[in-house]
Design a protein around this motif. Sequence first.
Motif, PDB file in Angstrom:
ATOM      1  N   TYR A   1      19.051  40.630 -16.771  1.00 59.85           N
ATOM      2  CA  TYR A   1      19.460  39.494 -17.609  1.00 59.85           C
ATOM      3  C   TYR A   1      20.599  38.683 -16.997  1.00 59.85           C
ATOM      4  N   HIS A   2      20.925  38.936 -15.741  1.00 60.49           N
ATOM      5  CA  HIS A   2      21.954  38.131 -15.065  1.00 60.49           C
ATOM      6  C   HIS A   2      21.494  36.661 -15.060  1.00 60.49           C
ATOM      7  N   PRO A   3      22.374  35.733 -15.430  1.00 56.87           N
ATOM      8  CA  PRO A   3      21.971  34.314 -15.478  1.00 56.87           C
ATOM      9  C   PRO A   3      21.340  33.809 -14.187  1.00 56.87           C
ATOM     10  N   ALA A   4      21.815  34.290 -13.021  1.00 56.04           N
ATOM     11  CA  ALA A   4      21.235  33.818 -11.757  1.00 56.04           C
ATOM     12  C   ALA A   4      19.792  34.285 -11.612  1.00 56.04           C
TER      13      ALA A   4
ATOM     14  N   THR B   1       9.452  45.339 -22.916  1.00 55.22           N
ATOM     15  CA  THR B   1       9.137  44.447 -24.047  1.00 55.22           C
ATOM     16  C   THR B   1      10.284  43.508 -24.406  1.00 55.22           C
ATOM     17  N   ALA B   2      11.527  43.885 -24.065  1.00 53.39           N
ATOM     18  CA  ALA B   2      12.665  43.016 -24.378  1.00 53.39           C
ATOM     19  C   ALA B   2      12.588  41.689 -23.634  1.00 53.39           C
ATOM     20  N   TYR B   3      11.918  41.681 -22.481  1.00 56.68           N
ATOM     21  CA  TYR B   3      11.866  40.462 -21.659  1.00 56.68           C
ATOM     22  C   TYR B   3      10.591  39.646 -21.883  1.00 56.68           C
TER      23      TYR B   3
ATOM     24  N   ALA C   1       6.363  29.127 -29.756  1.00 52.66           N
ATOM     25  CA  ALA C   1       7.569  28.367 -30.101  1.00 52.66           C
ATOM     26  C   ALA C   1       8.797  29.281 -30.114  1.00 52.66           C
ATOM     27  N   GLU C   2       8.642  30.482 -30.667  1.00 52.83           N
ATOM     28  CA  GLU C   2       9.755  31.438 -30.686  1.00 52.83           C
ATOM     29  C   GLU C   2      10.146  31.834 -29.263  1.00 52.83           C
ATOM     30  N   ALA C   3       9.147  32.076 -28.437  1.00 53.42           N
ATOM     31  CA  ALA C   3       9.409  32.501 -27.065  1.00 53.42           C
ATOM     32  C   ALA C   3      10.129  31.410 -26.274  1.00 53.42           C
ATOM     33  N   GLU C   4       9.692  30.165 -26.440  1.00 51.77           N
ATOM     34  CA  GLU C   4      10.316  29.072 -25.701  1.00 51.77           C
ATOM     35  C   GLU C   4      11.754  28.843 -26.171  1.00 51.77           C
TER      36      GLU C   4
ATOM     37  N   LEU D   1      19.667  38.331 -25.631  1.00 55.69           N
ATOM     38  CA  LEU D   1      18.553  39.245 -25.383  1.00 55.69           C
ATOM     39  C   LEU D   1      18.391  40.239 -26.520  1.00 55.69           C
ATOM     40  N   GLU D   2      19.522  40.672 -27.095  1.00 57.20           N
ATOM     41  CA  GLU D   2      19.478  41.688 -28.144  1.00 57.20           C
ATOM     42  C   GLU D   2      19.261  41.111 -29.530  1.00 57.20           C
ATOM     43  N   THR D   3      19.236  39.784 -29.628  1.00 62.91           N
ATOM     44  CA  THR D   3      18.945  39.153 -30.915  1.00 62.91           C
ATOM     45  C   THR D   3      17.458  39.266 -31.203  1.00 62.91           C
TER      46      THR D   3
END
Length: 758
Positions: free
Chosen positions: A664-667, A696-698, A730-733, A752-754
């Motif tokens: 999940y690093h922004p880069a 599944t989190a990603y 729509a949720e994914a985007e 990510l954890e939301t």
Amino acid sequence: MSRKDRDHFNLLCDIGELAALVTGSHNIETFMDSAVRLVSRHLKADVCSIYLYDESAEELILRATIGLNPKAVGRIRMKPGEGLVGATFENLHPIRESAAGGNPLFKYFEEADEERFESFLAVPIQRGVQRIGVLVVQHETADYFSERDVMALKASASQLAGAVENARLLMDLYEATGTHPEVQAPASLQFIRGQSASEGIAQGPITFFKKSHVAFLSGDAHRNENFTVEDFHEAVRQTSRQLADLQSRLAERLPESASLIFTAHFMILKDPKFIDRIVHQIAEGVSPPEAVKNVARHYINVFASSSHAYIREKVSDMEDLAGRILKNLFRRGAEKQENEKGKIVVAAELYPSEILKMASEEVQGVILVKGGITSHVSILARSLKIPLVIADHPHLMHLPEETPVLLDANVGNIYIRPDQEILLQFAGQEAAGKIAAASPSTVCRITQTGDGTRVRLLANINLLSELSTAKELNAEGIGLYRTEFPFIIRPTFPSEEEQYLVYKHLFDEMADREVTIRTLDIAGDKALVYANATSGKNPDLGLRSIRFSLRNRPLFEQQLRAILRAGAEARHLRIMFPMISSLDEFRDARSVVDACVRDLKREDLPHHPGPSIGMMVEVPSVVEIMPALAREADFFSIGTNDFIQYTLAVDRTNEKVADYYRAYHPAVLRGLARVVRAAKTAGREIAVCGEMGHETAYIPFLLGIGIRILSVGPQFLPALRERIAGLTLAEAERHARLLLAEDTLAGALKVLETPTSG
């Protein structure tokens, strides 16, 4: 090509016939004799001979023949470049002559009685970069051999090369030529938390990898017992039977022909000098166990002192073989094999080939005291369904043999000497799992989000045995077949024919579905000892993957030819290059494919005329040049493991920096988004085949940036379908936009954890 021609060309492709040749021979000489008879029979040749190269003498020596005077064996010798045989060896190129005597290179040996044989055909015997010798056929009729015979003899040499190499090594061997206190684990040690690397639950007594066999070579157990030379011979016979059984069982689990992993063992067992040395010492009064140890140590010392890495690797073969003989000797005729069946194996480290041996002996589970959960040992354990836990706890290595252990590899827990309550708890879980597995379930054929967006799910395959699971779970194709495993499980480079068999099985099983084959990807935890490639201090940044293939073009061509031939009738053949870092590199690799297609067409061999050519996205350098790559590559697949590793400069297998390996690093997230956008702008297909694809989190993020194809281990398919069905596009985007807007790790992790739907 007619079916008759295909059978002729593939010649020894029946791995069962080759295995029978190895296991059914009484000794090395009978193996060599059987080999020349087999080739002679297939090609209907009057003569077939094998010349092996002696490195110490720098000579090619006639070692086996049918048709020439048998007294010439061992007597005919020539230097590389000398005669037609020497020229074949030196140039690594077949020589075919309609009338051999007319060639100025032909060298006549009176003791061979070969003056009546006109037609001559020779091909080199080699394994990867190792030159082994020359295979020759001759016939009395002039101009007897055709170009088709050249291809058939090359196939024969390729198939026989592994066993012949071991025979040569043992032949050359004769022409060249303290106990530490035990540390006990604390008695209070009852529970250890490790990392799950391959799921499952296993229970049984522990044993230590290699320790039981190697201990026989250094220990003095049974020293006061009386053994006879007949006890020794019976132990050898039992060992041979047990190895044959192991080969047979492993062949059933691994269609990749890994059964031949014990070829070196058989060649040593069939070496009369090995047996005679031991018998000679016994005759002089040395006890049979000590005689076995003495001779084994001699072999080990010779192998260990070699300048060649592939020969040094034979040390473990010798240790394993000697240990098996000694175990059988100490049992005095007890036929039941005491191996790791039903046990939990504890090891400091393992090579992939060693996991394969464990699979053949039906271990219950494995505890590895160091390693990474994304290492290829872990991947292979998952493919073989062997529960594996990685635990950085050195005390595990000092538990007594046979200590009972329960391994919960689903979460990474290790219970040492588990009490009855724990055993009953897991027995109940296991029973419930079996009931659930036996219950009928529907497996969706089409995957889509809650609002109907189509997502294709493909399977990553390491071993052919996984194909049945992929099909049962309705994988829409193979998104990644990792070709390195047929290389890893062998003691040297697989030949074109051996690779052809593996890939043909793959295409036959998936005849109506898309198949993407990745070319050889070696380095780091997938290093090939026999490759003799300089690994350097940082192998992950060295001569690996496509760099190795392009630097070793003959090996690259063999693999590509095997893929193209095996996929001749495939509807959807896709070839993918790993670790491409520049447009120039991609063009170079693609040009080799084009050259192989032209060569196969010229040779009139069935092949796929136009596979799709794609590349892995793993190196950050491609992010900036994606538009250019997308104009030339047919498709892309993101290997997230390496992409993260190289972007963040983190060794993903090093537990000391594991906390820095963050997907999940922004880069990382922004780099992935740019790559996907460039591919889709150019109308190119792009998939994710790395670990992020099954986490599944990603999934919301990947769908949100435009990914519509995921390729994962077959076992992850049901969970992915459920996760995708619970999302809307729509949720994914929206989720992806929020993640890409974050500049910090903490901020990205919070997003990510939301929870999103599903």
